[in-house]
Design a protein around this motif. Structure first.
Motif, PDB file in Angstrom:
ATOM      1  N   ILE A 194       5.989  -5.157  -9.085  1.00  0.00           N
ATOM      2  CA  ILE A 194       4.590  -5.166  -9.511  1.00  0.00           C
ATOM      3  C   ILE A 194       3.867  -3.915  -9.024  1.00  0.00           C
ATOM      4  O   ILE A 194       3.175  -3.254  -9.794  1.00  0.00           O
ATOM      5  CB  ILE A 194       3.873  -6.437  -9.018  1.00  0.00           C
ATOM      6  N   LEU A 195       4.033  -3.558  -7.748  1.00  0.00           N
ATOM      7  CA  LEU A 195       3.338  -2.394  -7.207  1.00  0.00           C
ATOM      8  C   LEU A 195       3.780  -1.097  -7.882  1.00  0.00           C
ATOM      9  O   LEU A 195       2.967  -0.215  -8.134  1.00  0.00           O
ATOM     10  CB  LEU A 195       3.573  -2.263  -5.703  1.00  0.00           C
ATOM     11  N   LEU A 196       5.062  -0.981  -8.183  1.00  0.00           N
ATOM     12  CA  LEU A 196       5.580   0.254  -8.766  1.00  0.00           C
ATOM     13  C   LEU A 196       5.340   0.342 -10.276  1.00  0.00           C
ATOM     14  O   LEU A 196       5.314   1.438 -10.834  1.00  0.00           O
ATOM     15  CB  LEU A 196       7.071   0.401  -8.472  1.00  0.00           C
ATOM     16  N   GLY A 197       5.192  -0.796 -10.922  1.00  0.00           N
ATOM     17  CA  GLY A 197       4.919  -0.795 -12.361  1.00  0.00           C
ATOM     18  C   GLY A 197       5.958  -0.010 -13.140  1.00  0.00           C
ATOM     19  O   GLY A 197       7.154  -0.240 -13.014  1.00  0.00           O
ATOM     20  N   ARG A 198       5.506   0.955 -13.916  1.00  0.00           N
ATOM     21  CA  ARG A 198       6.421   1.721 -14.774  1.00  0.00           C
ATOM     22  C   ARG A 198       7.380   2.609 -13.985  1.00  0.00           C
ATOM     23  O   ARG A 198       8.322   3.160 -14.550  1.00  0.00           O
ATOM     24  CB  ARG A 198       5.627   2.545 -15.781  1.00  0.00           C
ATOM     25  N   TYR A 199       7.172   2.759 -12.664  1.00  0.00           N
ATOM     26  CA  TYR A 199       8.065   3.552 -11.823  1.00  0.00           C
ATOM     27  C   TYR A 199       9.175   2.708 -11.181  1.00  0.00           C
ATOM     28  O   TYR A 199      10.040   3.236 -10.506  1.00  0.00           O
ATOM     29  CB  TYR A 199       7.272   4.290 -10.745  1.00  0.00           C
ATOM     30  N   ALA A 200       9.168   1.405 -11.410  1.00  0.00           N
ATOM     31  CA  ALA A 200      10.180   0.520 -10.835  1.00  0.00           C
ATOM     32  C   ALA A 200      11.603   0.872 -11.286  1.00  0.00           C
ATOM     33  O   ALA A 200      12.520   0.871 -10.454  1.00  0.00           O
ATOM     34  CB  ALA A 200       9.854  -0.942 -11.137  1.00  0.00           C
ATOM     35  N   PRO A 201      11.848   1.182 -12.563  1.00  0.00           N
ATOM     36  CA  PRO A 201      13.215   1.550 -12.949  1.00  0.00           C
ATOM     37  C   PRO A 201      13.729   2.796 -12.215  1.00  0.00           C
ATOM     38  O   PRO A 201      14.908   2.860 -11.843  1.00  0.00           O
ATOM     39  CB  PRO A 201      13.110   1.807 -14.458  1.00  0.00           C
ATOM     40  N   ASP A 202      12.854   3.769 -11.973  1.00  0.00           N
ATOM     41  CA  ASP A 202      13.233   4.968 -11.220  1.00  0.00           C
ATOM     42  C   ASP A 202      13.647   4.580  -9.806  1.00  0.00           C
ATOM     43  O   ASP A 202      14.664   5.050  -9.285  1.00  0.00           O
ATOM     44  CB  ASP A 202      12.051   5.950 -11.203  1.00  0.00           C
ATOM     45  N   TRP A 203      12.868   3.704  -9.175  1.00  0.00           N
ATOM     46  CA  TRP A 203      13.176   3.232  -7.828  1.00  0.00           C
ATOM     47  C   TRP A 203      14.491   2.453  -7.811  1.00  0.00           C
ATOM     48  O   TRP A 203      15.334   2.686  -6.936  1.00  0.00           O
ATOM     49  CB  TRP A 203      12.027   2.360  -7.312  1.00  0.00           C
ATOM     50  N   ARG A 204      14.682   1.546  -8.770  1.00  0.00           N
ATOM     51  CA  ARG A 204      15.916   0.751  -8.805  1.00  0.00           C
ATOM     52  C   ARG A 204      17.157   1.625  -8.949  1.00  0.00           C
ATOM     53  O   ARG A 204      18.147   1.421  -8.253  1.00  0.00           O
ATOM     54  CB  ARG A 204      15.864  -0.270  -9.942  1.00  0.00           C
ATOM     55  N   SER A 205      17.117   2.615  -9.833  1.00  0.00           N
ATOM     56  CA  SER A 205      18.293   3.460 -10.030  1.00  0.00           C
ATOM     57  C   SER A 205      18.560   4.329  -8.803  1.00  0.00           C
ATOM     58  O   SER A 205      19.703   4.525  -8.406  1.00  0.00           O
ATOM     59  CB  SER A 205      18.175   4.303 -11.302  1.00  0.00           C
ATOM     60  N   ALA A 206      17.502   4.837  -8.169  1.00  0.00           N
ATOM     61  CA  ALA A 206      17.681   5.636  -6.949  1.00  0.00           C
ATOM     62  C   ALA A 206      18.201   4.771  -5.801  1.00  0.00           C
ATOM     63  O   ALA A 206      19.045   5.213  -5.009  1.00  0.00           O
ATOM     64  CB  ALA A 206      16.372   6.308  -6.556  1.00  0.00           C
ATOM     65  N   ALA A 207      17.723   3.523  -5.708  1.00  0.00           N
ATOM     66  CA  ALA A 207      18.207   2.603  -4.666  1.00  0.00           C
ATOM     67  C   ALA A 207      19.674   2.273  -4.881  1.00  0.00           C
ATOM     68  O   ALA A 207      20.454   2.207  -3.925  1.00  0.00           O
ATOM     69  CB  ALA A 207      17.365   1.329  -4.655  1.00  0.00           C
ATOM     70  N   ALA A 208      20.074   2.069  -6.127  1.00  0.00           N
ATOM     71  CA  ALA A 208      21.480   1.779  -6.429  1.00  0.00           C
ATOM     72  C   ALA A 208      22.364   2.968  -6.069  1.00  0.00           C
ATOM     73  O   ALA A 208      23.457   2.796  -5.515  1.00  0.00           O
ATOM     74  CB  ALA A 208      21.635   1.410  -7.902  1.00  0.00           C
ATOM     75  N   ALA A 209      21.903   4.187  -6.362  1.00  0.00           N
ATOM     76  CA  ALA A 209      22.666   5.386  -6.016  1.00  0.00           C
ATOM     77  C   ALA A 209      22.777   5.542  -4.503  1.00  0.00           C
ATOM     78  O   ALA A 209      23.843   5.890  -3.980  1.00  0.00           O
ATOM     79  CB  ALA A 209      22.012   6.620  -6.636  1.00  0.00           C
ATOM     80  N   LEU A 210      21.690   5.269  -3.787  1.00  0.00           N
ATOM     81  CA  LEU A 210      21.706   5.335  -2.325  1.00  0.00           C
ATOM     82  C   LEU A 210      22.699   4.331  -1.766  1.00  0.00           C
ATOM     83  O   LEU A 210      23.490   4.638  -0.870  1.00  0.00           O
ATOM     84  CB  LEU A 210      20.301   5.064  -1.771  1.00  0.00           C
TER      85      LEU A 210
END
Length: 157
Positions: free
Chosen positions: A92-108
């Motif tokens: 909710i907080l990240l909104g449209r930036y959530a997919p960017d965060w999810r993919s970067a977290a998965a890569a990390l």
């Protein structure tokens, strides 16, 4: 067939649980990153950096203190910080930036760079830092390209 060590399996399970719990934690988000901010009832507002931005602080339904950083000129939310007994819902907080965060977290995670109690995820557009343990969470999320002049990463507390 690829085999995994016990430590890798435990880390993967812990990371999956942490990400999954973010989706179900209660939060009261009034605007997502990059959206125009709305003044929530009962919130406290203060100016920072000579009016370049304002910080809107409130306590959500779970008792977590949340601060929403809003650009003075545009009124858009460029950062969030939080501290309290529950992690806010980052989707909710990240909104449209959530997919960017999810993919970067998965890569990390795939690179073995995540930690059970703290993580910094640098996406292409958003940075998210989370840490803590049960009933004592803290973190922040921001859009580096949207930081107003005179406000740096260190100002987001």
């Amino acid at each position: 067939m690829k085999t995994y060590s016990f430590v890798q399996a435990v880390r993967a399970a812990a990371f999956s649980c942490a990400l999954g719990s973010l989706g179900i934690a209660a939060t009261t988000a009034y605007a997502a990153l990059g959206d125009i901010a709305a003044m929530p009832a009962g919130a406290v507002t203060r100016a920072v950096s000579g009016g370049a931005a304002r910080v809107v602080s409130y306590v959500d339904a779970s008792g977590t203190s949340v601060s929403e950083y809003v650009a003075g000129g545009t009124g858009t939310v460029f950062a969030y910080t939080w501290q309290g007994p529950a992690q806010p819902n980052l989707e909710i907080l990240l909104g449209r930036y959530a997919p960017d965060w999810r993919s970067a977290a998965a890569a990390l995670h795939a690179a073995g760079g995540d930690d059970l109690h703290a993580a910094r995820v640098d996406g292409s557009q958003v940075v998210v830092e989370t840490g803590g343990h049960m009933r004592a969470y803290a973190g922040r999320a921001w859009l580096p390209a949207a930081l107003p002049v005179g406000i740096g990463e260190g100002d987001l507390q």
